[in-house]
Scaffold this motif. Sequence first.
Motif, PDB file in Angstrom:
ATOM      1  N   PRO A  51     -83.010  88.533   0.106  1.00 15.38           N
ATOM      2  CA  PRO A  51     -84.233  88.009   0.722  1.00 15.38           C
ATOM      3  C   PRO A  51     -84.379  88.442   2.176  1.00 15.38           C
ATOM      4  O   PRO A  51     -84.526  87.617   3.088  1.00 15.38           O
ATOM      5  CB  PRO A  51     -84.059  86.495   0.601  1.00 15.38           C
ATOM      6  N   ALA A  52     -84.313  89.749   2.395  1.00 18.51           N
ATOM      7  CA  ALA A  52     -84.438  90.283   3.751  1.00 18.51           C
ATOM      8  C   ALA A  52     -85.881  90.158   4.234  1.00 18.51           C
ATOM      9  O   ALA A  52     -86.813  89.950   3.454  1.00 18.51           O
ATOM     10  CB  ALA A  52     -83.991  91.738   3.779  1.00 18.51           C
ATOM     11  N   PHE A  53     -86.052  90.291   5.526  1.00 14.94           N
ATOM     12  CA  PHE A  53     -87.381  90.184   6.139  1.00 14.94           C
ATOM     13  C   PHE A  53     -87.979  91.572   6.304  1.00 14.94           C
ATOM     14  O   PHE A  53     -87.273  92.548   6.557  1.00 14.94           O
ATOM     15  CB  PHE A  53     -87.269  89.485   7.500  1.00 14.94           C
ATOM     16  N   THR A  54     -89.291  91.654   6.135  1.00 19.50           N
ATOM     17  CA  THR A  54     -89.984  92.927   6.279  1.00 19.50           C
ATOM     18  C   THR A  54     -91.101  92.793   7.306  1.00 19.50           C
ATOM     19  O   THR A  54     -91.691  91.725   7.467  1.00 19.50           O
ATOM     20  CB  THR A  54     -90.591  93.393   4.949  1.00 19.50           C
ATOM     21  N   ARG A  55     -91.365  93.893   7.972  1.00 19.63           N
ATOM     22  CA  ARG A  55     -92.477  93.945   8.920  1.00 19.63           C
ATOM     23  C   ARG A  55     -93.296  95.186   8.636  1.00 19.63           C
ATOM     24  O   ARG A  55     -92.776  96.302   8.652  1.00 19.63           O
ATOM     25  CB  ARG A  55     -91.968  93.973  10.362  1.00 19.63           C
ATOM     26  N   SER A  56     -94.583  94.974   8.352  1.00 12.48           N
ATOM     27  CA  SER A  56     -95.465  96.094   8.048  1.00 12.48           C
ATOM     28  C   SER A  56     -95.914  96.769   9.337  1.00 12.48           C
ATOM     29  O   SER A  56     -95.664  96.272  10.438  1.00 12.48           O
ATOM     30  CB  SER A  56     -96.682  95.603   7.268  1.00 12.48           C
ATOM     31  N   ALA A  57     -96.610  97.883   9.185  1.00 18.46           N
ATOM     32  CA  ALA A  57     -97.108  98.619  10.344  1.00 18.46           C
ATOM     33  C   ALA A  57     -98.094  97.778  11.144  1.00 18.46           C
ATOM     34  O   ALA A  57     -98.230  97.950  12.363  1.00 18.46           O
ATOM     35  CB  ALA A  57     -97.780  99.912   9.890  1.00 18.46           C
ATOM     36  N   SER A  58     -98.777  96.841  10.475  1.00 17.64           N
ATOM     37  CA  SER A  58     -99.736  95.972  11.168  1.00 17.64           C
ATOM     38  C   SER A  58     -99.055  94.792  11.856  1.00 17.64           C
ATOM     39  O   SER A  58     -99.710  94.004  12.531  1.00 17.64           O
ATOM     40  CB  SER A  58    -100.761  95.444  10.175  1.00 17.64           C
ATOM     41  N   GLY A  59     -97.720  94.648  11.661  1.00 17.16           N
ATOM     42  CA  GLY A  59     -96.979  93.565  12.285  1.00 17.16           C
ATOM     43  C   GLY A  59     -96.793  92.348  11.410  1.00 17.16           C
ATOM     44  O   GLY A  59     -96.166  91.370  11.820  1.00 17.16           O
ATOM     45  N   THR A  60     -97.314  92.368  10.180  1.00 18.04           N
ATOM     46  CA  THR A  60     -97.159  91.238   9.262  1.00 18.04           C
ATOM     47  C   THR A  60     -95.708  91.109   8.806  1.00 18.04           C
ATOM     48  O   THR A  60     -95.078  92.098   8.422  1.00 18.04           O
ATOM     49  CB  THR A  60     -98.064  91.420   8.032  1.00 18.04           C
ATOM     50  N   VAL A  61     -95.182  89.875   8.857  1.00 21.48           N
ATOM     51  CA  VAL A  61     -93.789  89.610   8.471  1.00 21.48           C
ATOM     52  C   VAL A  61     -93.766  88.935   7.097  1.00 21.48           C
ATOM     53  O   VAL A  61     -94.553  88.029   6.822  1.00 21.48           O
ATOM     54  CB  VAL A  61     -93.093  88.716   9.508  1.00 21.48           C
ATOM     55  N   GLY A  62     -92.889  89.390   6.241  1.00 23.82           N
ATOM     56  CA  GLY A  62     -92.722  88.785   4.924  1.00 23.82           C
ATOM     57  C   GLY A  62     -91.261  88.803   4.518  1.00 23.82           C
ATOM     58  O   GLY A  62     -90.386  89.170   5.310  1.00 23.82           O
ATOM     59  N   MET A  63     -90.988  88.376   3.288  1.00 19.85           N
ATOM     60  CA  MET A  63     -89.628  88.396   2.749  1.00 19.85           C
ATOM     61  C   MET A  63     -89.621  89.135   1.423  1.00 19.85           C
ATOM     62  O   MET A  63     -90.578  89.061   0.644  1.00 19.85           O
ATOM     63  CB  MET A  63     -89.088  86.973   2.537  1.00 19.85           C
ATOM     64  N   ILE A  64     -88.524  89.829   1.166  1.00 18.74           N
ATOM     65  CA  ILE A  64     -88.347  90.548  -0.090  1.00 18.74           C
ATOM     66  C   ILE A  64     -87.938  89.555  -1.176  1.00 18.74           C
ATOM     67  O   ILE A  64     -87.232  88.581  -0.919  1.00 18.74           O
ATOM     68  CB  ILE A  64     -87.267  91.633   0.060  1.00 18.74           C
ATOM     69  N   ARG A  65     -88.365  89.826  -2.395  1.00 23.65           N
ATOM     70  CA  ARG A  65     -87.969  88.994  -3.526  1.00 23.65           C
ATOM     71  C   ARG A  65     -86.451  89.019  -3.682  1.00 23.65           C
ATOM     72  O   ARG A  65     -85.820  90.066  -3.589  1.00 23.65           O
ATOM     73  CB  ARG A  65     -88.626  89.520  -4.805  1.00 23.65           C
ATOM     74  N   ARG A  66     -85.886  87.857  -3.924  1.00 24.11           N
ATOM     75  CA  ARG A  66     -84.426  87.741  -4.021  1.00 24.11           C
ATOM     76  C   ARG A  66     -83.963  87.887  -5.460  1.00 24.11           C
ATOM     77  O   ARG A  66     -84.376  87.148  -6.339  1.00 24.11           O
ATOM     78  CB  ARG A  66     -83.984  86.382  -3.476  1.00 24.11           C
TER      79      ARG A  66
END
Length: 281
Positions: free
Chosen positions: A100-115
């Motif tokens: 469940p790592a964190f991701t940041r898109s080019a637009s700056g949106t933060v999300g989490m990867i499916r675990r």
Amino acid sequence: MNALFPPPVDTSTIKLRVLSLGAGVQSTTLALMAAHGEIGPMPDCAIFADTGWEPQAVYEHLAWLRSLNVLPFPVYIVSDGNIREGLVRGAQGERWASIPAFTRSASGTVGMIRRQCTRELKIAPIRRKVRELIGIAGKRSPNRPVVEQWIGISFDEIVRMKMSMEPWQVNRFPLIELGMTRRDCLRWLERNGYPAPPKSSCIGCPYHSDSLWRQMREEDPDAFADAVAIDRLIRTGFRNLRGEVFLHRSCLPLDEADLDTLADKGQLDLFADECDGMCGV
């Protein structure tokens, strides 16, 4: 100690009692309380699912639990691969059991990867070993409960309690039955002359709180350096992921994230909703 919640009423068909051992505070307490005869019936065995990336202190504690005259039942170690090696492969575009790592898109949106890591590297190998022990590996599953699986979730983490989805297995939560919190577990261990177990979770688990990251940095610098190296390695390269990948929720490199703010950001609370009672206990 009076039970707040009784164990499953009909245990007449149970043939095997298995304790899921994470080698953390709660499951260690559960195993030792069983050894002391304070929780019963006695488990037939315990099973530790090794992801290959636990702190060295956890492996040393596990070795002690498996040593002579500590537990009156065997502790099996099972594994479905090394999570650290899986992360390295994933960053090279190969298939991996996602964390469940964190991701940041080019637009700056933060999300989490499916675990997927808990199910693939914890639940699945334990389930396979249990089916082997009960003699139903490769066979049709019974339509009645024949296995009782003990899980070391404490009363303060009751939201993590989940019932078994398998008709041949029932989950039991003895610490919740007794209303015991994690602090109660630590007190029980101290009263009985046992040291406090280490925190049981993968070195690079994104669910770590800032306080745990700080503790690792100060008390286990080799492990922290390893987490920093893996965090740097996994930034890009994963299939079907366009954003950058980080171990810390700030979406900054781990060695640049602010881990020293006195007010912890509550990252550990993520365990309550996501970790299925198999990690951190």
